[in-house]
Write a protein that holds these residues in place. Structure first.
Motif, PDB file in Angstrom:
ATOM      1  N   LEU A 141       0.773  -1.111  -0.115  1.00 54.35           N
ATOM      2  CA  LEU A 141       0.032  -0.057  -0.142  1.00 54.35           C
ATOM      3  C   LEU A 141       1.052   1.322   0.050  1.00 54.35           C
ATOM      4  N   GLU A 142       0.763   2.171  -0.853  1.00 57.03           N
ATOM      5  CA  GLU A 142       1.454   3.123  -1.306  1.00 57.03           C
ATOM      6  C   GLU A 142       0.756   4.583  -0.875  1.00 57.03           C
ATOM      7  N   PRO A 143       1.492   5.309  -0.016  1.00 59.09           N
ATOM      8  CA  PRO A 143       1.019   6.731   0.695  1.00 59.09           C
ATOM      9  C   PRO A 143       1.508   7.739  -0.802  1.00 59.09           C
ATOM     10  N   LEU A 144       0.267   8.543  -1.275  1.00 62.49           N
ATOM     11  CA  LEU A 144       0.705   9.529  -2.084  1.00 62.49           C
ATOM     12  C   LEU A 144       0.530  10.850  -1.471  1.00 62.49           C
ATOM     13  N   ASN A 145       1.346  11.791  -2.047  1.00 59.66           N
ATOM     14  CA  ASN A 145       1.036  13.313  -1.453  1.00 59.66           C
ATOM     15  C   ASN A 145      -0.359  13.762  -1.483  1.00 59.66           C
ATOM     16  N   ARG A 146      -0.391  14.950  -0.954  1.00 60.16           N
ATOM     17  CA  ARG A 146      -1.763  15.574  -0.755  1.00 60.16           C
ATOM     18  C   ARG A 146      -2.425  15.934  -2.035  1.00 60.16           C
ATOM     19  N   PHE A 147      -1.639  16.452  -3.029  1.00 60.81           N
ATOM     20  CA  PHE A 147      -2.184  16.673  -4.357  1.00 60.81           C
ATOM     21  C   PHE A 147      -2.849  15.387  -5.171  1.00 60.81           C
ATOM     22  N   GLU A 148      -2.666  14.320  -4.846  1.00 59.49           N
ATOM     23  CA  GLU A 148      -3.075  13.120  -5.567  1.00 59.49           C
ATOM     24  C   GLU A 148      -3.988  12.315  -4.744  1.00 59.49           C
ATOM     25  N   LEU A 176      -0.133  -7.861   3.791  1.00 58.46           N
ATOM     26  CA  LEU A 176      -0.433  -6.244   3.511  1.00 58.46           C
ATOM     27  C   LEU A 176       0.604  -5.462   4.232  1.00 58.46           C
ATOM     28  N   LYS A 177       1.365  -4.880   3.186  1.00 60.07           N
ATOM     29  CA  LYS A 177       2.660  -4.053   3.670  1.00 60.07           C
ATOM     30  C   LYS A 177       2.674  -2.736   3.149  1.00 60.07           C
ATOM     31  N   ILE A 178       3.801  -1.940   3.199  1.00 61.87           N
ATOM     32  CA  ILE A 178       4.002  -0.568   2.704  1.00 61.87           C
ATOM     33  C   ILE A 178       4.826  -0.546   1.640  1.00 61.87           C
ATOM     34  N   LEU A 179       4.444   0.180   0.509  1.00 64.83           N
ATOM     35  CA  LEU A 179       5.161   0.616  -0.478  1.00 64.83           C
ATOM     36  C   LEU A 179       5.706   2.230  -0.230  1.00 64.83           C
ATOM     37  N   LEU A 180       6.916   2.626  -0.096  1.00 63.94           N
ATOM     38  CA  LEU A 180       7.461   3.839   0.062  1.00 63.94           C
ATOM     39  C   LEU A 180       7.873   4.497  -1.395  1.00 63.94           C
ATOM     40  N   ASP A 181       7.275   5.557  -1.776  1.00 65.19           N
ATOM     41  CA  ASP A 181       7.628   6.271  -2.897  1.00 65.19           C
ATOM     42  C   ASP A 181       8.591   7.602  -2.486  1.00 65.19           C
ATOM     43  N   THR A 182       9.739   7.728  -2.645  1.00 61.36           N
ATOM     44  CA  THR A 182      10.634   8.746  -2.137  1.00 61.36           C
ATOM     45  C   THR A 182      10.110  10.212  -2.642  1.00 61.36           C
ATOM     46  N   PHE A 183       9.323  10.280  -3.836  1.00 59.86           N
ATOM     47  CA  PHE A 183       8.795  11.393  -4.439  1.00 59.86           C
ATOM     48  C   PHE A 183       7.830  11.880  -3.554  1.00 59.86           C
ATOM     49  N   ILE A 205      10.328  -0.144  -2.284  1.00 61.54           N
ATOM     50  CA  ILE A 205      10.697   1.355  -2.641  1.00 61.54           C
ATOM     51  C   ILE A 205      10.764   1.791  -3.997  1.00 61.54           C
ATOM     52  N   GLN A 206      10.197   2.639  -4.351  1.00 60.35           N
ATOM     53  CA  GLN A 206      10.123   3.548  -5.440  1.00 60.35           C
ATOM     54  C   GLN A 206      11.027   4.493  -5.400  1.00 60.35           C
ATOM     55  N   ALA A 207      12.139   4.470  -5.979  1.00 68.49           N
ATOM     56  CA  ALA A 207      13.205   5.395  -5.418  1.00 68.49           C
ATOM     57  C   ALA A 207      13.444   6.612  -6.502  1.00 68.49           C
ATOM     58  N   ASN A 208      12.416   7.508  -6.150  1.00 67.39           N
ATOM     59  CA  ASN A 208      12.413   8.811  -7.159  1.00 67.39           C
ATOM     60  C   ASN A 208      12.922  10.132  -6.595  1.00 67.39           C
ATOM     61  N   GLU A 209      13.178  10.706  -7.681  1.00 64.26           N
ATOM     62  CA  GLU A 209      13.847  12.061  -7.087  1.00 64.26           C
ATOM     63  C   GLU A 209      12.682  13.199  -6.641  1.00 64.26           C
ATOM     64  N   ASN A 210      13.084  14.208  -6.112  1.00 61.04           N
ATOM     65  CA  ASN A 210      12.120  15.081  -5.479  1.00 61.04           C
ATOM     66  C   ASN A 210      11.155  15.610  -6.726  1.00 61.04           C
ATOM     67  N   ASP A 211      11.636  15.633  -7.894  1.00 58.87           N
ATOM     68  CA  ASP A 211      10.668  16.123  -8.920  1.00 58.87           C
ATOM     69  C   ASP A 211      10.551  15.119  -9.970  1.00 58.87           C
ATOM     70  N   ARG A 212      10.502  13.996  -9.455  1.00 57.37           N
ATOM     71  CA  ARG A 212      10.451  12.924 -10.190  1.00 57.37           C
ATOM     72  C   ARG A 212      11.268  12.844 -11.595  1.00 57.37           C
ATOM     73  N   THR A 227       8.955   6.923 -13.030  1.00 60.54           N
ATOM     74  CA  THR A 227       8.458   8.233 -13.299  1.00 60.54           C
ATOM     75  C   THR A 227       7.823   8.092 -14.637  1.00 60.54           C
ATOM     76  N   PHE A 228       7.304   9.330 -15.294  1.00 57.95           N
ATOM     77  CA  PHE A 228       6.258   9.160 -16.162  1.00 57.95           C
ATOM     78  C   PHE A 228       6.666   9.666 -17.634  1.00 57.95           C
ATOM     79  N   GLY A 229       7.474   8.875 -18.565  1.00 56.17           N
ATOM     80  CA  GLY A 229       8.007   9.647 -19.995  1.00 56.17           C
ATOM     81  C   GLY A 229       6.992   9.824 -20.882  1.00 56.17           C
TER      82      GLY A 229
END
Length: 282
Positions: A147-154, A176-183, A206-213, A243-245
């Motif tokens: 289960l992945e937490p998303l930011n407040r805008f999503e 049931l565990k947790i997925l952490l997306d660093t973005f 872990i989804q290892a994403n930069e602060n701006d994706r 990320t999304f190309g």
């Protein structure tokens, strides 16, 4: 740690016609390809499994939670469709020998509203009711739901590690565990390494994403601290760039992707791999 990359980096939706991505990922050096399941009918799953095995490319599976796949929706038919989608993806993960199926299981991406507390609690209960059913299938298959937490805008439901822990612990299943997306964590957590320590054995992916994706290593994330925290908790999962190309219109709108995040998807994949390899496996 194994290093992976999502099909989202190159294409949306992923399909049989996109299988050249697998060779790209393998040639760059990736251990794992993360298959984003937007439309299961577009993919020849038997051929995909055979191709990945021949390439010695491991698989993880992630979800795409549009408005019609929302297990906390007020409409019972939409909740049922969301649960059906999660169970379908668990079956796919099992077939592909993926250890997990991950994403914002609890709601639709882009569902953001300020609602009364009573409605919020009702939506959370609908979510729990469906998660209880989903974990039964996950337990039978031996596949972890992440289960992945998303930011407040999503999303307005689960933004922080603390909120994710509360939901996961209430369900109370080892599957049931947790997925952490660093973005997302960069927006919502005060200290990403500390949040990793707090997650401990609950952390499945872990989804290892930069602060701006954009390309990992080109922004301001504390990658050394993240690496140290993962080592502290004995993390054995994968690090996957997501990320999304070339996002679809729906995905672009939900994730607010309005501009290119790198010069090209290939460049992001190559430079991101080199950075993660150096930082996490040196």
């Amino acid at each position: 740690m194994n290093i992976g990359i999502s099909t989202f980096v190159w294409v949306s939706p992923f399909s049989t016609a996109s299988f050249d991505i697998l060779r790209k990922a393998k040639d760059i050096g990736y251990d794992v390809i993360e298959i984003a399941v937007e439309d299961r009918e577009l993919i020849d799953w038997a051929v995909l499994r055979k191709t990945c095995r021949e390439m010695d490319l491991s698989v993880t599976v992630s979800g795409a939670f549009g408005m019609d796949r929302d297990i906390s929706n007020e409409l019972p038919e939409i909740r049922a469709n969301g649960l059906s989608y999660i169970i379908d993806c668990l079956e796919i993960a099992s077939e592909l020998e993926s250890p997990l199926f991950g994403g914002p299981l609890y709601s639709a991406v882009g569902k953001t509203r300020l609602v009364p507390e009573r409605q919020k609690q009702q939506e959370r209960q609908w979510c729990l009711d469906n998660l209880y059913q989903a974990v039964q299938r996950a337990e039978a298959l031996g596949v972890t739901l992440a289960l992945e937490p998303l930011n407040r805008f999503e999303t307005d439901m689960v933004n922080t590690v603390d909120q994710a822990i509360a939901l996961v612990d209430e369900v109370g299943s080892a599957q049931l565990k947790i997925l952490l997306d660093t973005f997302h964590s960069n927006i919502e957590e005060k200290n990403i390494p500390a949040s990793i320590i707090k997650l401990g054995s609950r952390l499945a992916h872990i989804q290892a994403n930069e602060n701006d994706r954009g390309t990992p290593g080109t922004g301001h994330l504390d990658w050394v601290g993240i690496c140290d925290a993962l080592q502290t908790i004995g993390y054995q999962g994968s690090l996957v760039i997501e990320t999304f190309g070339a996002p679809s219109k729906e995905l672009a709108r939900a994730a607010s992707i309005w501009r290119p995040l790198a010069a090209s998807a290939d460049e992001l994949a190559e430079e991101g791999f080199a950075f993660l390899k150096k930082t996490f496996t040196a």
